[in-house]
Design a protein around this motif. Sequence first.
Motif, PDB file in Angstrom:
ATOM      1  N   ALA A   1      45.030  18.750   0.027  1.00  0.00           N
ATOM      2  CA  ALA A   1      46.423  18.691   0.453  1.00  0.00           C
ATOM      3  C   ALA A   1      46.968  17.270   0.388  1.00  0.00           C
ATOM      4  N   LEU A   2      46.156  16.281   0.766  1.00  0.00           N
ATOM      5  CA  LEU A   2      46.632  14.900   0.749  1.00  0.00           C
ATOM      6  C   LEU A   2      46.962  14.419  -0.664  1.00  0.00           C
ATOM      7  N   LYS A   3      46.305  14.997  -1.658  1.00  0.00           N
ATOM      8  CA  LYS A   3      46.614  14.614  -3.040  1.00  0.00           C
ATOM      9  C   LYS A   3      48.035  15.030  -3.427  1.00  0.00           C
ATOM     10  N   ARG A   4      48.595  15.984  -2.692  1.00  0.00           N
ATOM     11  CA  ARG A   4      49.967  16.444  -2.959  1.00  0.00           C
ATOM     12  C   ARG A   4      50.963  15.940  -1.925  1.00  0.00           C
TER      13      ARG A   4
ATOM     14  N   PRO B   1      58.880  17.180  -1.635  1.00  0.00           N
ATOM     15  CA  PRO B   1      57.933  16.433  -0.801  1.00  0.00           C
ATOM     16  C   PRO B   1      57.160  17.384   0.114  1.00  0.00           C
ATOM     17  N   LEU B   2      55.840  17.211   0.146  1.00  0.00           N
ATOM     18  CA  LEU B   2      54.981  18.053   0.975  1.00  0.00           C
ATOM     19  C   LEU B   2      54.592  17.295   2.230  1.00  0.00           C
ATOM     20  N   ILE B   3      54.831  17.899   3.374  1.00  0.00           N
ATOM     21  CA  ILE B   3      54.426  17.356   4.671  1.00  0.00           C
ATOM     22  C   ILE B   3      53.186  18.114   5.123  1.00  0.00           C
ATOM     23  N   LEU B   4      52.118  17.392   5.384  1.00  0.00           N
ATOM     24  CA  LEU B   4      50.883  17.992   5.889  1.00  0.00           C
ATOM     25  C   LEU B   4      50.802  17.718   7.380  1.00  0.00           C
ATOM     26  N   CYS B   5      50.546  18.747   8.167  1.00  0.00           N
ATOM     27  CA  CYS B   5      50.439  18.605   9.622  1.00  0.00           C
ATOM     28  C   CYS B   5      49.140  19.238  10.093  1.00  0.00           C
ATOM     29  N   SER B   6      48.298  18.445  10.753  1.00  0.00           N
ATOM     30  CA  SER B   6      47.048  18.953  11.311  1.00  0.00           C
ATOM     31  C   SER B   6      46.631  18.049  12.456  1.00  0.00           C
ATOM     32  N   LEU B   7      46.153  18.650  13.534  1.00  0.00           N
ATOM     33  CA  LEU B   7      45.666  17.885  14.681  1.00  0.00           C
ATOM     34  C   LEU B   7      44.150  17.834  14.723  1.00  0.00           C
ATOM     35  N   GLY B   8      43.482  18.086  13.605  1.00  0.00           N
ATOM     36  CA  GLY B   8      42.047  17.879  13.524  1.00  0.00           C
ATOM     37  C   GLY B   8      41.231  19.032  14.061  1.00  0.00           C
TER      38      GLY B   8
ATOM     39  N   LYS C   1      41.572   7.468   7.614  1.00  0.00           N
ATOM     40  CA  LYS C   1      40.958   6.883   6.413  1.00  0.00           C
ATOM     41  C   LYS C   1      41.262   7.706   5.169  1.00  0.00           C
ATOM     42  N   GLU C   2      41.260   9.030   5.288  1.00  0.00           N
ATOM     43  CA  GLU C   2      41.568   9.863   4.126  1.00  0.00           C
ATOM     44  C   GLU C   2      43.018   9.675   3.690  1.00  0.00           C
ATOM     45  N   CYS C   3      43.930   9.519   4.649  1.00  0.00           N
ATOM     46  CA  CYS C   3      45.319   9.228   4.287  1.00  0.00           C
ATOM     47  C   CYS C   3      45.410   7.918   3.512  1.00  0.00           C
ATOM     48  N   ILE C   4      44.715   6.902   3.994  1.00  0.00           N
ATOM     49  CA  ILE C   4      44.767   5.605   3.322  1.00  0.00           C
ATOM     50  C   ILE C   4      44.153   5.706   1.932  1.00  0.00           C
ATOM     51  N   CYS C   5      43.015   6.376   1.818  1.00  0.00           N
ATOM     52  CA  CYS C   5      42.360   6.512   0.511  1.00  0.00           C
ATOM     53  C   CYS C   5      43.235   7.253  -0.493  1.00  0.00           C
ATOM     54  N   LEU C   6      44.095   8.136  -0.020  1.00  0.00           N
ATOM     55  CA  LEU C   6      44.987   8.882  -0.916  1.00  0.00           C
ATOM     56  C   LEU C   6      46.399   8.296  -0.943  1.00  0.00           C
ATOM     57  N   GLY C   7      46.617   7.183  -0.231  1.00  0.00           N
ATOM     58  CA  GLY C   7      47.905   6.501  -0.281  1.00  0.00           C
ATOM     59  C   GLY C   7      49.027   7.232   0.425  1.00  0.00           C
TER      60      GLY C   7
ATOM     61  N   GLU D   1      36.434  21.472  -2.007  1.00  0.00           N
ATOM     62  CA  GLU D   1      37.324  22.149  -1.071  1.00  0.00           C
ATOM     63  C   GLU D   1      38.034  23.301  -1.789  1.00  0.00           C
ATOM     64  N   PRO D   2      38.477  24.296  -1.031  1.00  0.00           N
ATOM     65  CA  PRO D   2      39.251  25.379  -1.646  1.00  0.00           C
ATOM     66  C   PRO D   2      40.616  24.871  -2.094  1.00  0.00           C
ATOM     67  N   PRO D   3      41.278  25.587  -2.989  1.00  0.00           N
ATOM     68  CA  PRO D   3      42.596  25.155  -3.473  1.00  0.00           C
ATOM     69  C   PRO D   3      43.676  25.363  -2.419  1.00  0.00           C
ATOM     70  N   LEU D   4      44.808  24.768  -2.660  1.00  0.00           N
ATOM     71  CA  LEU D   4      45.966  24.996  -1.807  1.00  0.00           C
ATOM     72  C   LEU D   4      46.528  26.396  -2.048  1.00  0.00           C
ATOM     73  N   PRO D   5      47.285  26.920  -1.084  1.00  0.00           N
ATOM     74  CA  PRO D   5      48.013  28.162  -1.354  1.00  0.00           C
ATOM     75  C   PRO D   5      48.869  28.009  -2.609  1.00  0.00           C
ATOM     76  N   PRO D   6      48.973  29.040  -3.427  1.00  0.00           N
ATOM     77  CA  PRO D   6      49.667  28.929  -4.725  1.00  0.00           C
ATOM     78  C   PRO D   6      51.065  28.348  -4.633  1.00  0.00           C
ATOM     79  N   GLU D   7      51.802  28.672  -3.580  1.00  0.00           N
ATOM     80  CA  GLU D   7      53.175  28.196  -3.485  1.00  0.00           C
ATOM     81  C   GLU D   7      53.261  26.688  -3.239  1.00  0.00           C
TER      82      GLU D   7
END
Length: 450
Positions: A332-335, A266-273, A349-355, A253-259
């Motif tokens: 993103a989930l790793k952060r 704490p990073l909040i990830l929001c996506s509706l798929g 499932k990806e959320c669970i795999c990354l805790g 996957e591509p990297p996150l935005p530098p900032e």
Amino acid sequence: MAKIVFLPLPEAGHIHATFGLAKQLASRGHEIGYMAPPDGEAFLRHQPWPFTPILEDVLPRGYQAELHSRLADPDLTPAAHRELTREFIRRRGERNRQILFGSAFESRLRDSGADLLLVDATFTLPALAAHKVGIPAFQLCTNLALHRDAAVPPLTSHHIPTGQLRSQLRIRFSWEWLYLHTFMPGGERMRAPVREFYRRHPDASPGDFHAHLQIGPHLNVPTLVTCTPGFDFPRASGGIHYLGPCVDRERTEPPLPPELASGDAPLILCSLGSHGDRVRAHRHFFQAVIDAVARRPQWRLLMAVGGQVGTDGFGPLPPNVTVVDRVPQLTALKRASVMITHGGLNSVKECICLGVPMIVYPLVFDQPGNAARVVHHGLGLRGDIRQASVERVGAQLDEVLGNSAYRTRVQTLQRDFLEADGSSLGARTLEQFLQHPETRATPRHQRAAT
């Protein structure tokens, strides 16, 4: 070693969800292939496995993108919308007949050289067609199992079973209501060719329409679920084989935005798929999330809104908010400390795999049922996107980020997920079927109840 061919729906969520299992099988020496309408090829562009297009005349390349684009046109008239719908239904009916009776699809199956077909459980008709050429075919659920179960409500339901009589009656009524809908005109259009197929091939795998979210009957062949029973509700019916989450955690996957690539906030990830951006009404929900995080400058928000909504529709953004069209979700989930999600099973499932704990705002299909399981297992909270407000979203974020019990419970299930995938549970389960053909045999004495 065997040749195993996947027949997914030509959509990102359905195809990407097979990669973890495909990689397990390939690593153990099996040959992998894919068959789907031409639009499916784009989602396999970076994978090493061969792709065979099917149904090119009915579902030509670009058809799905054109359909979604036209449906999203704000100037689309009601008459034009009805015409698009009629054309979609016509194409779907022709697709079904070609799968069941067409010589071209039968020829593609013969030429595939497959020892086993893994057919998307949401479209089971290719598994019937495989009977004609003598190739065993299983139902592969990239969601949870779709057939009727006395102990478990349909995935379209928000209900969490309690085991009490009232809950049992509610579950029974939900399934009966869905079954009655299969006798409506749309369902009858599906039943007619299936009945015809069984008249021609009475020894084919029995099936019935006591299911949901399936195009075609639920078949009496092995049902493979890309999850673990630990996330599901306890079921009364058998015949389900849990393969583990089969999450491709090593995908590029591509990297996150530098900032956002580092920092302690704490990073909040929001996506509706992949479908969440097609309804413009979601703009108010995205705005509510932005405003909730803006009031909490100690947090960071990374939000994916998709191409239909667009990143420029929210005015000047707060300094702790980043809005993009698409997000590299695993990266993103790793952060991330929490994810606000639509509740598609891949994302859960990806959320669970990354805790990562979740706040689920389900939209359609199986998402309400997935959200119910998230709440039942204490992995997060759920909300109603129609009632989302700055105050409600903020309160949910305060609760999940402020209560470490959510992350602890996610991490408990995370160990179960990682152990299953680490042991190649999915590949080993399929190998057991291949080594012991009697375990996959269909009882020919059962009559197809269509």
